[in-house]
Write a protein that holds these residues in place. Sequence first.
Motif, mmCIF file in Angstrom:
data_model
loop_
_atom_site.group_PDB
_atom_site.id
_atom_site.type_symbol
_atom_site.label_atom_id
_atom_site.label_comp_id
_atom_site.label_asym_id
_atom_site.label_seq_id
_atom_site.Cartn_x
_atom_site.Cartn_y
_atom_site.Cartn_z
ATOM 1 N N LEU A 96 0.892 -1.152 0.000
ATOM 2 C CA LEU A 96 0.000 0.000 0.000
ATOM 3 C C LEU A 96 0.933 1.205 0.000
ATOM 4 O O LEU A 96 1.647 1.468 0.964
ATOM 5 N N ARG A 97 1.001 1.920 -1.132
ATOM 6 C CA ARG A 97 2.035 2.917 -1.342
ATOM 7 C C ARG A 97 1.468 4.261 -1.770
ATOM 8 O O ARG A 97 0.374 4.325 -2.326
ATOM 9 N N LYS A 98 2.238 5.290 -1.529
ATOM 10 C CA LYS A 98 1.825 6.627 -1.916
ATOM 11 C C LYS A 98 1.668 6.652 -3.431
ATOM 12 O O LYS A 98 2.545 6.205 -4.170
ATOM 13 N N SER A 99 0.544 7.140 -3.892
ATOM 14 C CA SER A 99 0.218 7.150 -5.311
ATOM 15 C C SER A 99 1.347 7.778 -6.123
ATOM 16 O O SER A 99 1.831 8.857 -5.806
ATOM 17 N N GLY A 100 1.782 7.044 -7.155
ATOM 18 C CA GLY A 100 2.822 7.542 -8.043
ATOM 19 C C GLY A 100 4.234 7.299 -7.565
ATOM 20 O O GLY A 100 5.188 7.618 -8.259
ATOM 21 N N SER A 101 4.416 6.711 -6.387
ATOM 22 C CA SER A 101 5.768 6.549 -5.839
ATOM 23 C C SER A 101 6.440 5.252 -6.267
ATOM 24 O O SER A 101 7.605 5.049 -5.998
ATOM 25 N N GLU A 103 5.426 4.117 1.744
ATOM 26 C CA GLU A 103 4.487 2.999 1.825
ATOM 27 C C GLU A 103 4.080 2.798 3.275
ATOM 28 O O GLU A 103 4.772 3.205 4.191
ATOM 29 N N ILE A 104 2.904 2.171 3.456
ATOM 30 C CA ILE A 104 2.421 1.862 4.801
ATOM 31 C C ILE A 104 2.982 0.495 5.186
ATOM 32 O O ILE A 104 2.832 -0.482 4.449
ATOM 33 N N ASP A 105 3.644 0.424 6.343
ATOM 34 C CA ASP A 105 4.250 -0.830 6.785
ATOM 35 C C ASP A 105 3.194 -1.915 6.936
ATOM 36 O O ASP A 105 2.066 -1.651 7.364
ATOM 37 N N LEU A 106 3.568 -3.145 6.603
ATOM 38 C CA LEU A 106 2.672 -4.277 6.815
ATOM 39 C C LEU A 106 2.551 -4.546 8.307
ATOM 40 O O LEU A 106 3.515 -4.395 9.057
ATOM 41 N N VAL A 107 1.372 -4.939 8.729
ATOM 42 C CA VAL A 107 1.158 -5.286 10.131
ATOM 43 C C VAL A 107 2.065 -6.472 10.467
ATOM 44 O O VAL A 107 2.304 -7.349 9.641
ATOM 45 N N ALA A 108 2.604 -6.472 11.672
ATOM 46 C CA ALA A 108 3.463 -7.564 12.112
ATOM 47 C C ALA A 108 2.654 -8.849 12.242
ATOM 48 O O ALA A 108 1.442 -8.819 12.476
ATOM 49 N N GLU A 109 3.321 -9.987 12.079
ATOM 50 C CA GLU A 109 2.660 -11.279 12.259
ATOM 51 C C GLU A 109 2.035 -11.336 13.646
ATOM 52 O O GLU A 109 2.625 -10.870 14.622
ATOM 53 N N ASN A 110 0.869 -11.918 13.736
ATOM 54 C CA ASN A 110 0.141 -12.098 14.996
ATOM 55 C C ASN A 110 -0.137 -10.777 15.719
ATOM 56 O O ASN A 110 -0.117 -10.711 16.947
ATOM 57 N N ALA A 111 -0.375 -9.715 14.962
ATOM 58 C CA ALA A 111 -0.660 -8.409 15.540
ATOM 59 C C ALA A 111 -1.965 -7.868 14.974
ATOM 60 O O ALA A 111 -2.574 -8.459 14.082
ATOM 61 N N THR A 113 -2.301 3.807 -2.655
ATOM 62 C CA THR A 113 -3.024 2.881 -3.528
ATOM 63 C C THR A 113 -2.379 1.493 -3.507
ATOM 64 O O THR A 113 -1.209 1.334 -3.171
ATOM 65 N N GLN A 114 -3.193 0.539 -3.914
ATOM 66 C CA GLN A 114 -2.746 -0.844 -4.064
ATOM 67 C C GLN A 114 -3.826 -1.572 -4.847
ATOM 68 O O GLN A 114 -5.021 -1.373 -4.595
ATOM 69 N N LEU A 115 -3.441 -2.401 -5.783
ATOM 70 C CA LEU A 115 -4.393 -3.219 -6.523
ATOM 71 C C LEU A 115 -4.471 -4.578 -5.837
ATOM 72 O O LEU A 115 -3.459 -5.273 -5.700
ATOM 73 N N VAL A 116 -5.661 -4.927 -5.373
ATOM 74 C CA VAL A 116 -5.884 -6.212 -4.698
ATOM 75 C C VAL A 116 -6.835 -7.031 -5.555
ATOM 76 O O VAL A 116 -7.859 -6.529 -6.003
ATOM 77 N N THR A 117 -6.479 -8.288 -5.784
ATOM 78 C CA THR A 117 -7.297 -9.173 -6.608
ATOM 79 C C THR A 117 -7.754 -10.364 -5.773
ATOM 80 O O THR A 117 -6.950 -11.036 -5.129
ATOM 81 N N TYR A 118 -9.069 -10.588 -5.789
ATOM 82 C CA TYR A 118 -9.657 -11.767 -5.155
ATOM 83 C C TYR A 118 -10.077 -12.710 -6.262
ATOM 84 O O TYR A 118 -10.771 -12.310 -7.185
ATOM 85 N N THR A 119 -9.659 -13.974 -6.171
ATOM 86 C CA THR A 119 -10.009 -14.984 -7.163
ATOM 87 C C THR A 119 -10.800 -16.085 -6.497
ATOM 88 O O THR A 119 -10.343 -16.682 -5.521
ATOM 89 N N VAL A 120 -11.988 -16.345 -7.011
ATOM 90 C CA VAL A 120 -12.866 -17.376 -6.456
ATOM 91 C C VAL A 120 -12.858 -18.589 -7.392
ATOM 92 O O VAL A 120 -13.045 -18.438 -8.599
#
Length: 132
Positions: A20-25, A33-41, A121-128
């Motif tokens: 998840l990053r600043k648009s255009g960066s 970018e926004i840091d990913l949440v730590a495991e088990n947090a 922004t970030q492009l997230v894709t869900y596939t069913v």
Amino acid sequence: KITTNSPTGYTVQVNSDGDLRKSGSGDVADNLEIDLVAENATVASGTEAYGVALTGGSITGGTVTESGDFADDDTPLPISTPTSFFTGSGTNNPSGTDTTNTSLVTHRAAMDGDTTTGLYTQLVTYTVSTTF
């Protein structure tokens, strides 16, 4: 909501095009970018973090079950590799309407005093996929 006539249900996978990053960066500097949440947090106000939470539930004729890390807390969103997110088992009649039973996917982000302001922004894709 997902419906299927498959008696063995379905699987949902999730992947993304990067952080998840600043648009255009692009996806380069940590301060853009926004840091990913730590495991088990859990994503919490005042601490920069980004993750996804899933609340499973029931579907007509079956259940929805979280998979792997998605079963216990906010989870860092997969980057580039599709990851099994949750599965539904049983038959959810596609011709019926079920407005009571559903699962909830929540994208959570928090910032701290060092987070650069701007549009992220970030492009997230869900596939069913059905399972037969």
